[in-house]
Design a protein around this motif. Sequence first.
Motif: not given
Length: 265
Positions: A217-219, A257-261
């Motif tokens: 989660i980037l904010s 929201l970014r996927l890690v995998d």
Amino acid sequence: MNRIGITEKLANLPIGELRYYPQVGSTNDLAVEWASQGAPDLSLVVADEQTSGRGRGGRKWYTPPGAALAFSLILRPRQGETAAIFPRLSALGALSVCKSLIRCYGLEAGIKWPNDVVINRKKVAGMLAESHWMGDQLVALILGIGVNVKPESIPSGEKLDFPATCVETALGQKVNRGVFLYHILKAFLDWRPTLHNNEFIQSWEEHLAFRGEKVQILSEKSDTIEGEISGLTPLGNLTLITHKGTSRTFQNGEVHLRLVDREGI
Ligand code: BT5
């Protein structure tokens, strides 16, 4: 897609007035202006092409001619609909698109929290909710929905925040945009009365994509946080379990929201 065709397709729905344009800057801009001039509840602005379609936070939304759905709904708050429902409005839009994709086309669509719709781990639709105030009174909510229908609607040659797809690519056959629009609006109308209820949050959670997967989660306000998606709180906030086993919740807002995998994307 043209005005007459859309009017016919939507004839049985209790929507407000309809304005159709072959080309606009942004349907949300026109809807905000129309709302300030007194557009009734559930009035609809539909465009075939947007030349300056907007995403959240000043980002751009690509809508070339003849390939997508781009529309904005004007909502007048009904009795019991307070400003508190505002953060849920775009989730309602996402839920309506998601349910229509599942019900009409059998596609495995999901909601990338808070309100992007994904198929095969790729973004197919985005929401942009905006509010129109007079003093401290909320007078209208504008919900803009953009859905990639045909392959030409997928942006090419530019770096995207998230991989993109379209309905026809996922389905392997042609889709009638007017019919699809009808089903999205029908789902929206059916689910609008549940906005304040647990039923709505439950359905949003049931359709949540990437559950159990590791995400970031980037904010703008805090450091990047990594964890596994565990679900939603009763208010629709996202819950992550971090690698330390602690639970963190996030409110809808300027978070990404970014996927890690990202394997398989
Ligand atoms: C959104 O923003 O996803 C909200 C999109 C809302 C579009 C509708 S169309 C009708 C109404 N009128 C408008 O002017 N807007 C609304 P966001 O989460 O910020 O995503 C924007 C990002 O998605 C961009 O920075 C690109 O990386 C990517 N993107 C742009 N066009 C796309 C497309 N057609 N398909 C997939 N991704 C796209």
